[in-house]
Design an enzyme around this catalytic site. Structure first.
Site: not given
Ligand SMILES: CC/C=C\CC(=O)SCCNC(=O)CCNC(=O)[C@H](O)C(C)(C)COP(=O)(O)OP(=O)(O)OC[C@H]1O[C@@H](n2cnc3c(N)ncnc32)[C@H](O)[C@@H]1OP(=O)(O)O
Length: 719
Positions: A100, A103, A123
């Site tokens: 998102g 997007e 996604e």
């Molecule tokens: C209508 C639908 C429209 C849109 C759909 C979407 O957008 S779905 C979501 C798409 N996004 C992703 O898949 C990204 C997911 N996140 C990542 O790939 C990584 O977290 C990122 C952003 C590259 C950062 O990586 P990093 O190694 O720095 O951190 P980590 O992964 O450990 O994440 C830190 C904490 O943030 C939480 N988190 C990450 N992304 C999300 C998210 N999109 N929503 C909610 N929470 C998120 C993750 O769980 C970690 O939390 P913690 O409690 O510390 O374990």
């Protein structure tokens, strides 16, 4: 959750604030709606910049909200309002713009990225598709083939690739927000019509049907039953063939099906499970957040067979300096050549210089005197490993962490052979060690929390899914594999064929069924272990009693194949036949079928019809049952640990979440009922006896998987 400021007099700056990744929660979406409206209605503002706080633009929709009732303004109209704005809106992308987040950026009129930023529509890996217009805007912006590639794989691209593809307009090495503000000032007042991606037609593409046909076939093959990649292709097809509004409608329909699917739940569970295993804890109460890892600058690997070579490569690729020890000169030279080749190929793939100078080769164990951590990877023989550990204890500087890559031996026994058992842990890698994601970090009762923390941190540096587990026979992964393999053998005795069993498991989503996998890894490996356990009896005894060993049902089928020299792919014969030794294409073998017929006749077994459901229930529920024993024993801290191990190391289909998640989806009561059913039919098979934890969970109302931890604690305290 979105802060508004006016900068350079006439630029409205909107900053997303939702640590750690500025996910688009309800509050952030509301913040964006409000601040965009404010900027657009302020006559002093000529253009707008959207950025994220703390060096990250946006990690996408808030995945945690997916399981609950969504509130707040929806994404699609919010992004549409930005695209329709009559003032230029510029996205300033630092860190990540994912899902998102990208997007949202595609709804902006311009995109400026920092050179270190990464962009993508991941996604699909959460069982979804980019349904905030991403599946419709991206193909219009960069063309159908490139959009298909990004959307169906979910891969992240660098800023440089994003520029080349046309996703971003400018890349900067400097302050991204400053560059975006400057850019926003320069484009104020320009016509925005050409910048509204949704109004573009998709770039023309010859042979569109053939392209979609080809991609769909490829995706179906690699998806192994996952539905999201297929929906992604369908959504992009809508972008290529329908007007934007109709394409959006198709995107919405496809998303509605995915959103509530079990696969999306499973994949989102995997996302959080992979992060949860980093927050490890030990039965002693030691935890990830109170145990400080020791710094590791220099490491050593002892024994340069297949595993030792892979481990050396994995360590060297993290930038560590590595001493690689092999006592035989010839083997050392061969290993050096192999390791250099792997490092060179890996570096070429990643576009970096190979870390050849990071590895020093030696025949002398004294060379490891000043390293911070040693990984022993010699032959699986307790006497040999004990000797190596004693040598290491004498040679290494005080405080050096001693790790063993054993897959089957007792880590506590090895630790007890050293003067400092608190410095000993298992680091169980999977072959090929520089490729496979999984690492089991095995602690014993005397391993110090600091030793576990150090091994876990090193695993993370190597890019592994590292899971801390207690010490027991087979640790977590191989312990659960044993009943799974045994059930497959029993099914052959009762009338199944390797083809039938493998087909059922592959249709479930495993890349290889149990017999094709056994041919690949070598039948002699298990044979050696069974011999060591005193289970293998030579001779041609027949009847039921010949198949009861050590008080339980035993199938000698694997042993009999080994006695025939059928070790699998390496000998060109195993459960299947191959064109030649080393060949990979398994073909059905008439010899094996008549061998099974003769075996059944010899043992008075009457073949019956076995269907896929029985194969799945017996193999998978036996494995899951062992998982419950492991949880009950405290060997794994939670179901997430087991699931991450199975998804990242044992080919369990990710879209089914892992064995424990699967049990939760099927229903614990159903798993219990089927185990009881099979146990009644096969009372001489202890692994079909339902674990007491499974019974207790069912008796306490089958709590959902995220509540198992609490339930297990409560159930234990009641014992
Ligand atoms: C209508 C639908 C429209 C849109 C759909 C979407 O957008 S779905 C979501 C798409 N996004 C992703 O898949 C990204 C997911 N996140 C990542 O790939 C990584 O977290 C990122 C952003 C590259 C950062 O990586 P990093 O190694 O720095 O951190 P980590 O992964 O450990 O994440 C830190 C904490 O943030 C939480 N988190 C990450 N992304 C999300 C998210 N999109 N929503 C909610 N929470 C998120 C993750 O769980 C970690 O939390 P913690 O409690 O510390 O374990």
């Amino acid at each position: 959750m979105a802060e508004y400021n006016r900068v350079s007099e006439c630029v409205g700056l909107i900053t997303l604030r939702n640590p750690p990744v500025n996910a688009l929660s309800a509050a952030v979406r509301q913040g964006i709606v409000d601040t965009v409206q404010r900027a657009l209605s302020d006559p002093n503002v000529k253009s707008v910049v959207i950025c994220g706080q703390n060096g990250i633009f946006c990690g996408g929709a808030d995945i945690k909200e997916f399981g609950s009732n969504m509130t707040g303004p929806p994404l699609i109209p919010m992004i549409h309002a930005i695209e329709s704005a009559n003032k230029p809106v510029v996205a300033a992308i630092e860190g990540s713009a994912l899902g998102g987040g990208l997007e949202l950026a595609l709804g902006c009129h311009y995109r400026i990225a920092h050179s270190k930023a990464r962009l993508g529509l991941p996604e699909v890996s959460l069982g979804l598709l980019p349904a905030a217009g991403g599946s419709q805007r991206l193909p219009r912006l960069i063309g159908v083939p490139a959009a298909l590639n990004l959307i169906t794989t979910g891969r992240h691209v660098t800023a440089a690739e994003a520029l080349q593809l046309g996703i971003v307009d400018q890349v900067t090495d400097h302050n991204t927000v400053d560059a975006a503000v400057k850019f926003a000032l320069s484009v104020a007042g320009r016509s925005l019509d050409p910048r509204r991606i949704s109004t573009h037609p998709c770039p023309q593409q010859p042979d569109l049907d053939a392209l979609f046909e080809e991609v769909m076939q490829k995706v179906r093959q690699s998806a192994r039953g996952a539905i999201a990649p297929i929906a992604c292709v369908q959504a992009v097809r809508a972008a290529a063939t329908l007007p934007y509004a109709q394409g959006m409608e198709r995107e919405r329909e496809l998303m509605a099906t995915l959103f509530t699917s079990g696969q999306a739940r499973a994949l989102q569970y995997c996302f959080f499970a992979e992060r949860a295993v980093g927050r490890w804890r030990m039965p002693s109460g030691a935890r990830w957040d109170t145990s400080k890892p020791r710094p590791v600058h220099k490491a050593a690997v002892i024994g340069l067979g297949t595993m030792g070579r892979g481990i050396t490569v994995a360590l060297a690729q993290t930038g560590l300096s590595v001493i690689a020890v092999e006592t035989q000169e010839k083997q050392l030279m061969e290993a050096k050549q192999a390791i250099s080749g792997m490092l060179e190929r890996g570096a070429k793939r990643r576009g970096v210089a190979p870390a050849l100078d990071g590895v020093i080769y030696s025949q002398n164990i004294q060379a490891v005197a000043d390293v911070d951590l040693v990984i022993e990877a010699v032959f699986e023989d307790i006497a040999l490993k004990t000797k190596v550990f004693q040598q290491l204890s004498a040679v290494c500087k005080p405080g050096t962490l001693l790790c063993t890559n054993t897959s089957a031996l007792d880590v506590d026994q090895l630790a007890s052979e050293t003067p400092n058992p608190e410095l000993v842990v298992g680091m169980h890698f999977f072959a090929p060690a520089h490729v496979m994601k999984l690492l089991e970090v095995v602690y014993g009762p005397r391993s110090s929390p600091q030793a576990v923390a150090t091994a876990m941190q090193l695993g993370k540096k190597m890019g592994k899914a590292s899971v801390a587990v207690g010490n027991c026979r087979g640790f977590v992964g191989n312990r659960m594999l044993k009943p799974y393999i045994e059930e497959a053998f029993f099914l052959l005795e009762e009338g199944a064929t390797p083809e039938l069993v493998d087909q059922a498991l592959e249709e479930f989503g495993f890349p290889m069924g149990v017999f094709r996998m056994s041919d690949l890894s070598g039948l002699d490996v298990g044979w050696r272990v069974r011999k060591g356990d005193g289970l293998v009896e030579p001779g041609t005894a027949s009847g039921r009693s010949a198949r009861i060993r050590q008080g339980r049902r035993y199938s000698p089928l694997g042993d009999l194949l080994c006695e025939e020299g059928r070790f699998g792919q390496k000998t060109g014969r195993g459960w299947y036949q191959y064109d030649k030794p080393g060949s990979r294409v398994a073909r059905s073998d008439p010899w094996l079928h008549s061998f099974l017929g003769a075996y059944r006749a010899q043992h008075g077994l009457v073949a019956r019809r076995i269907d896929h459901q029985e194969v799945l229930e017996r193999c998978l529920y036996a494995l899951i049952n062992e998982g419950f024993h492991i949880l009950d024993d405290g060997i794994a801290a939670g179901p997430e640990d087991i699931d991450v191990i199975y998804v990242s190391g044992y080919g369990w289909p990710r879209h089914r979440g892992g064995p424990m998640f699967y049990a939760n989806m099927v229903g614990l009561a159903k798993v219990l009922e089927r185990l009881e059913h099979y146990q009644q039919l096969h009372p001489e098979v202890p692994h079909l006896q339902p674990s007491s934890l499974l019974r207790r969970l069912v008796a306490s109302g089958s709590p959902p998987i995220h509540k198992w931890g609490e339930a297990i604690k409560k159930l234990h305290s009641q014992l």
